[in-house]
Motif scaffolding. Structure first.
Motif, PDB file in Angstrom:
ATOM      1  N   VAL A  37       0.771  -1.182  -0.040  1.00 11.41           N
ATOM      2  CA  VAL A  37      -0.104   0.015  -0.114  1.00 11.41           C
ATOM      3  C   VAL A  37       0.932   1.263   0.018  1.00 11.41           C
ATOM      4  O   VAL A  37       1.796   1.184   0.577  1.00 11.41           O
ATOM      5  CB  VAL A  37      -0.994   0.068   1.195  1.00 11.41           C
ATOM      6  N   TYR A  64      -2.711   3.778   5.289  1.00 13.02           N
ATOM      7  CA  TYR A  64      -3.708   3.188   4.388  1.00 13.02           C
ATOM      8  C   TYR A  64      -4.057   1.929   4.419  1.00 13.02           C
ATOM      9  O   TYR A  64      -4.873   1.092   3.536  1.00 13.02           O
ATOM     10  CB  TYR A  64      -3.328   3.832   3.081  1.00 13.02           C
ATOM     11  N   ARG A  65      -3.141   1.196   5.080  1.00  9.33           N
ATOM     12  CA  ARG A  65      -3.131  -0.376   5.160  1.00  9.33           C
ATOM     13  C   ARG A  65      -4.316  -0.926   6.055  1.00  9.33           C
ATOM     14  O   ARG A  65      -4.287  -0.350   7.290  1.00  9.33           O
ATOM     15  CB  ARG A  65      -1.739  -1.031   5.603  1.00  9.33           C
ATOM     16  N   MET A  84      -6.263  -2.351   1.422  1.00  9.57           N
ATOM     17  CA  MET A  84      -6.527  -0.919   1.612  1.00  9.57           C
ATOM     18  C   MET A  84      -7.817  -0.758   2.355  1.00  9.57           C
ATOM     19  O   MET A  84      -8.743  -1.197   2.080  1.00  9.57           O
ATOM     20  CB  MET A  84      -6.608  -0.238   0.029  1.00  9.57           C
TER      21      MET A  84
END
Length: 450
Positions: A37, A64-65, A84
């Motif tokens: 990500v 964002y992971r 994500m």
């Protein structure tokens, strides 16, 4: 001389490519790698000779992971971006569209935020599973491992409706009990090749399509009895026979084993008939969002004639029918065309004319007859439209074109022809396929050249 193995490298993920793979730089060169990500810091093994990079581990996780719900996410080819967080998925899809338009059309366009879902799981109304036998001849079902013809076995897909997941698992269990094997393409033995389940969420109707390699179905009555006993929500069962060596799932011959041979669904207040071979959007909640967005952008009036090209079972034209004077609906696939006619009758709609024809041929003939329409709404397959169809649009000169596309790559290619006479007014991505790298787009164009 023994080759000296180069040490692994620590890299920062700086973006994505069109497949959803993360990108990074090493020695000034761009690389891609899966299952990362943006803003991850990753340890990777880079093979400079083969231009390949392999993920070793994530050293620092990106904000964002997220942890994928699916335990086989990294093996299965069904999802690409389940790792994500959903808000970042939407931003990624907007960015892909933005970069494609800029790269292909040589101009920076304003892309509206991608329209997402409240719950981006269990949204699909169609489940399509390939069946096979493992080395011990145990029946398995699932998707192909990405880039292979190997079936990865599982019973629960987080994109599929829970009812369809359970039906597929039941079919595997029944096959074991009746000592039925999956079809083997090489040996031409066994029975079931694929199982497709279509669901009407709104009316709770369920169609099961058993794709077999042969018409002979040993123990068919017992199979049906066991299946219906465990799943009374099933309203119709169809046997589809496909003996060909082909990647196409469905064959041409069908036998209705139970029920009426189709299901009906309520979408946006309209009733639609869905047969086994008809195209119907797989995400009903987002389909309503998609169609209402397209119609709002079209800004139709009661004096308009609308051409609905690649119309499927008539959904868009029927949605638009109350807003215009008349609709011309064109669809090549015969069963979808017949369903569309039936759908108009069920909804008591009389201002839509349906034509069973190739959209390109139909529009070329319209242009030759110098016939006119005010607005064209086109929703072609992933491969896009044809150069001839696009040229015919330029000839019949509608005031507005609304292009609905499930493939932004073919979309921008087609728009290169239309922008000769049309201006792009609005580009609206819609997330029809959460957890995947696919994105739908609605583009409004208005005629500017006299």
């Amino acid at each position: 001389m023994k080759e000296i193995k180069k040490p692994t490298e620590t890299v920062s993920i700086i973006g994505y490519n069109e497949k959803g793979n993360g990108t990074f730089l090493s020695n000034g060169m761009p690389w891609e790698i899966s299952n990362v990500v943006e803003k991850d810091v990753a340890e990777v093994d880079i093979n400079y000779k083969n231009r390949e990079a392999r993920l070793i581990r994530i050293k620092e996780k990106s904000p964002y992971r997220t942890k994928p719900k699916c335990p086989i996410f990294e093996k299965c080819g069904g999802c690409q971006i389940q790792h994500m967080i959903y808000s970042h998925q939407l931003e990624y899809k907007k960015r892909i569209v933005e970069e494609l338009f800029k790269k292909t059309l040589k101009k920076t366009y304003t892309i509206k935020p991608c329209l997402g879902m409240d719950n981006p799981y269990y949204y699909r109304n169609k489940n399509q599973m390939v069946f096979g036998n493992d080395p011990k001849l145990k029946v398995i079902s699932g998707f192909y491992v990405e880039g292979t013809h190997k079936v990865i076995n599982f019973d629960n897909c987080y994109l599929q409706d829970d009812v369809t997941n359970k039906i597929v698992a039941t079919i595997k269990d029944i096959m074991v009990k009746l000592r039925l094997s999956a079809y083997n393409e090489d040996r031409k033995t066994g029975l079931i090749r694929h199982v497709m389940v279509k669901r009407s969420f709104s009316l709770n109707e369920t169609m099961v399509i058993l794709v077999t390699g042969t018409e002979v179905f040993p123990g068919r009555n017992n199979f049906l009895k066991m299946l219906l006993a465990r799943h009374p929500e099933i309203t119709t069962v169809i046997q589809n026979i496909n003996p060909k060596e082909t990647s196409a799932v469905l064959g041409n011959k069908e036998i209705v084993l139970y029920g009426k041979g189709y299901i009906t669904d309520c979408l946006g207040g309209y009733i639609f008939k869905i047969s086994s071979q008809s195209f119907y959007q797989v995400n009903p909640k987002q389909t309503v969002v998609l169609y209402l967005t397209a119609l709002k952008l079209a800004n139709l009036s009661k004096t308009n004639t609308l051409l609905d090209a690649y119309s499927g079972v008539g959904t868009i034209g029927i949605f638009a029918s109350s807003l215009v004077d008349k609709v011309i609906s064109v669809e090549l696939e015969k069963s979808a065309h017949l369903d569309a006619i039936e759908n108009a009758k069920m909804n008591k709609i009389k201002n839509v004319r349906f034509f069973n024809d190739d959209a390109t041929r139909f529009l070329i003939n319209m242009a030759r007859r110098k016939e006119k329409v005010d607005v064209v709404i086109m929703d072609p397959p992933r491969s896009g439209s044809t150069p001839q169809f696009l040229q015919a649009i330029l000839m019949i000169k509608p005031q507005k074109v609304v292009y609905i596309s499930c493939n932004p790559y073919t979309l921008v290619n087609d728009l290169q022809t239309l922008i000769k006479d049309y201006e792009i007014n609005t580009i609206q991505p819609v997330d029809m396929f959460p957890q995947t790298n696919h994105v739908e787009c609605v583009v409004l164009m208005s005629r500017v050249k006299e």
